[in-house]
Design an enzyme around this catalytic site. Structure first.
Site, PDB file in Angstrom:
ATOM      1  CG  HIS A  39     -38.688 -24.386  66.048  1.00 34.73           C
ATOM      2  ND1 HIS A  39     -39.378 -23.385  65.402  1.00 34.73           N
ATOM      3  CD2 HIS A  39     -39.226 -24.462  67.298  1.00 34.73           C
ATOM      4  CE1 HIS A  39     -40.284 -22.883  66.214  1.00 34.73           C
ATOM      5  NE2 HIS A  39     -40.215 -23.526  67.375  1.00 34.73           N
ATOM      6  CD  GLU A  82     -49.453 -28.726  67.236  1.00 34.89           C
ATOM      7  OE1 GLU A  82     -49.909 -28.136  66.238  1.00 34.89           O
ATOM      8  OE2 GLU A  82     -48.263 -29.106  67.319  1.00 34.89           O
ATOM      9  CB  CYS A 117     -42.105 -20.445  68.099  1.00 31.60           C
ATOM     10  SG  CYS A 117     -40.489 -20.625  68.893  1.00 31.60           S
ATOM     11  CE  LYS A 143     -41.825 -25.403  64.305  1.00 36.43           C
ATOM     12  NZ  LYS A 143     -43.256 -25.392  63.943  1.00 36.43           N
TER      13      LYS A 143
END
Length: 414
Positions: A340, A314, A163, A335
């Site tokens: 995603h 994150e 990703c 997102k």
């Protein structure tokens, strides 16, 4: 070392929010969701546990010629649509073929082609497997399709880093332009993995949201009730070129690309490092490459997948980087609207970051009803003006395998 200024002169996209970059951006600002119930026969046939996804708003077959659809995997079809739009948007730059390069990305590649060919082999035998199967399933197929379409002879490079893939492709494009390997680069990423096997596999690892009865509100980054991501598909492309080349041809400039960085966690194949040290280093390096200060960052497009573990990891990385100031930086988690896009996620989020700077407005994060108290970010929930003067923004992407990639952009100033 002399630094060459790199600018964005064209954008293109086909996403769950719209068939073009403009439609996708407009619907993002309007708070739309691209998630919807799947209508494929295989949903009932295989009794897949998750029955929704963020499918492309406009089928590729509605845009491309029939022969292109037949000879390209869906991941390449989306790539070609986005790249053609970006190229036209940039004014079809006049550039020597040897000075035009493609930096493209995908997380999975031609999974539809591979699995369809396997079905054909089992059911009808080896003689019925299509001769174009291997070229169609190759992960470098999208880059090759774009390169052949535009006549790019400076290189057709492919990144596959889950990703983080297409943010890494943008970071690579920045480096390649800095190194003088090209005057113009088409960078981005694509993915087309809404198929019974990937859906079942992601569901088996508890990565997908299970809100089958409410697809539009299933992706909810930072919300206390988030339960996984929504699988999306599509592509986005950016035309990057040296400022000198862009100005010489009188190009319209959206924003400046001022840095990119790639790091790795070396921690776990699927889980992010909860301390976020390597992800933090990617953000710091991307900003340092720009010659700016972390205090200059005025907007963040977060990776924010809506997974219980990922969103907190994150946040921990962001806190390492920005400290107490983090609470005053507008954060968008797009997102929530697009789903995603895996290997294509970073590209569409970079495009949204460029648009945010160009129009000086941060896009909203939908579906945030009750924010997780462990993630006290300043999340943008309605379109928010970013103010005047020079603005610096970063776009984050993190992938399975511990891949981290960050791209930094700035409003363009002569």
């Amino acid at each position: 070392m002399t630094t060459t200024r790199i600018v964005v002169t064209g954008i293109g996209a086909t996403t769950p929010l719209g068939g073009t970059a403009a439609e996708s951006w407009t619907n993002l600002l309007a708070g739309a969701s691209g998630a919807r119930t799947l209508e494929h026969d295989w949903v009932a046939q295989y009794e897949v546990p998750v029955t929704f996804a963020a499918s492309a708003a406009v089928p590729a077959a509605d845009v491309l010629e029939r022969r292109e659809v037949k000879r390209l995997d869906p991941s390449s079809q989306f790539a070609l649509i986005a790249a053609r739009e970006a190229w036209a948007d940039a004014g079809a730059p006049g550039v020597e073929p040897e000075r035009l390069l493609v930096d493209w990305a995908t997380g999975i590649g031609g999974v539809w082609t591979l699995l369809d060919a396997w079905d054909t082999l089992r059911e009808r035998g080896p003689r019925r497997v299509l001769p174009m199967t291997v070229p169609m399933l190759m992960p470098n197929g999208p880059a090759a399709a774009i390169g052949m379409d535009l006549g790019a002879r400076g290189g057709e490079r492919t990144v596959v880093s889950a990703c983080a893939s297409s943010t890494e492709s943008i970071a690579n494009a920045y480096d390649h332009l800095q190194a003088g390997l090209a005057d113009v680069v088409v960078a981005g990423g694509s993915e087309a993995a809404i198929h019974a096997l990937p859906v079942s596999a992601f569901a088996a690892m508890q990565a997908l949201s299970k809100r089958n009865d409410e697809p539009a509100t299933a992706s909810r980054p930072y919300d206390v009730s988030r339960d996984g991501f929504v699988l999306g598909e599509g592509a986005a492309a950016l035309v990057l070129e040296t400022l000198e080349h862009a100005q010489a041809r009188g190009a319209r400039i959206y924003a400046e690309v001022v840095g990119g960085a790639v790091t790795s966690d070396a921690y776990h194949i699927t889980a992010p490092d909860p301390e976020g040290s390597a992800a933090a280093r990617a953000m710091i390096t991307a900003v340092e490459n720009s010659g700016a200060s972390l205090d200059d960052v005025a907007h963040i497009n977060a990776h924010a997948t809506s997974t219980p573990v990922g969103d907190i990891a994150e946040y921990n990385a962001l806190r390492r980087v920005f400290g107490e100031r983090l609470g005053s930086i507008p954060v968008s988690a797009t997102k929530a609207s697009t789903g995603h896009l895996l290997g294509g996620a970073g590209a569409i989020e970079a495009l949204f970051t460029v648009k945010a700077l160009h129009e000086r407005v941060a896009p909203p994060t939908i579906n945030l009803v009750e924010q997780d108290p462990e993630i006290p970010l300043d999340v943008v929930t309605e379109p928010r003006p970013l103010g005047d003067g020079p603005l610096l923004a970063i776009s984050n992407s993190f992938g399975f395998g511990g891949h981290n990639a960050v791209a930094a952009f700035r409003t363009f100033e002569d």
